[in-house]
Scaffold this active site. Sequence first.
Site, short mmCIF file in Angstrom:
data_model
loop_
_atom_site.label_atom_id
_atom_site.label_comp_id
_atom_site.label_asym_id
_atom_site.label_seq_id
_atom_site.Cartn_x
_atom_site.Cartn_y
_atom_site.Cartn_z
N ALA A 1 -10.45 -30.29 -15.68
CA ALA A 1 -11.26 -29.13 -16.07
C ALA A 1 -12.75 -29.41 -15.92
CB ALA A 1 -10.95 -28.75 -17.51
N TYR A 2 -13.16 -30.66 -16.10
CA TYR A 2 -14.60 -30.94 -16.18
C TYR A 2 -15.16 -31.60 -14.93
CZ TYR A 2 -13.46 -29.92 -20.98
OH TYR A 2 -13.01 -29.31 -22.11
N SER B 1 -8.53 -34.38 -10.15
CA SER B 1 -9.51 -33.43 -10.69
C SER B 1 -8.98 -32.87 -12.00
CB SER B 1 -9.77 -32.30 -9.70
OG SER B 1 -8.60 -31.56 -9.52
N ASP C 1 -12.62 -42.29 -20.37
CA ASP C 1 -12.65 -40.89 -20.81
C ASP C 1 -13.22 -40.66 -22.19
OD1 ASP C 1 -11.93 -39.79 -18.52
OD2 ASP C 1 -9.94 -39.13 -19.11
#
EC number: 2.7.11.24
Length: 361
Positions: free
Chosen positions: A35-36, A33, A169
């Site tokens: 921040a987003y 996991s 990403d």
Amino acid sequence: MSQKERPTFYRQEVNKTIWEVPVQYQNLSPVGSGAYGSVCSAFDAKTGFKVAVKKLSRPFQSIIHAKRTYRELRLLKHMRHENVIGLLDVFTPATSLKEFNDVYLVTHLMGADLNNIVKCQKLTDDHVQFLIYQILRGLKYIHSADIIHRDLKPSNLAVNEDCELKILDFGLARHTDDEMTGYVATRWYRAPEIMLNWMHYNVTVDIWSVGCIMAELLTGRTLFPGTDHINQLQQIMRLTGTPPSSLISRMPSHEARTYISSLPQMPKRNFADVFIGANPQAVDLLEKMLVLDTDKRITAAEALAHPYFAQYHDPDDEPEAEPFDQSFESRELDIEEWKRQTYEEMISFEPPVFDVDEMES
């Protein structure tokens, strides 16, 4: 997720949050996991393959979040290339725009990243050729759509057992017309023009990162492990030499010009003395990538034609992307409108059609 036939959903708790996903995605297991969002691996019962399901965290919490969510979905939908992560599915448990609050993105599950691979083994020159060729093949595609990745680093490059690579990403990627927005790239792989806010940068910021990654694959060591911006720049200039006055004079930032002019003059080192024992073609390519002047830095398309990749280069199998409309970047909309546009993009998604052997890779 098209609204044609809404699948049956089920709920499961993952790390103290409730996930609500279609029944075709089984065996949810957390893999990470940030921040987003958080990511689970899952078994796709429809295809029989393993996938990664990402649940965005608070996708519409603010205008910035909502626009980022829209951007990520648009970018992932656009990418259809073997060396770039693409979207297999996108869904929400909501049945209408009114209750729409959660976004889940489904992509290929990639086993290792380049970081794991560098740590575990010293790579042969042939391995390095194949890996860097694939990065550049993916970048040629991305850059042809006028998109800059800006966060290329080993952990953003997924590799499977067959050494096949995908660029991951795109959360931070921006349109080439965009100016710097601060938070981009792990500093070690960051091009100096971004780090110093020289402002006039272009798609070749990604080529600088590829040069740093390639050097690391060849030597087993990080090329510029700077402790901070200043130290990083010192390490870079010990290799490249200080910028010539012709380059300094083109920097719009007065602070950057003053600072760089004040540095002690350093000559460019002979790359062959730095990368002792490396394939001379590899050294030649590195010299063309790790160039301070962005106008003189090699492009992805040019690099693919470099003799170092002679055994892989095929101009008929290095495709470019469809143009990517990013006029949305300059739009100032409220949360509800970004949410509505995200919902529309989700409803209109058509999943890619894969051959079985493609899915297996």
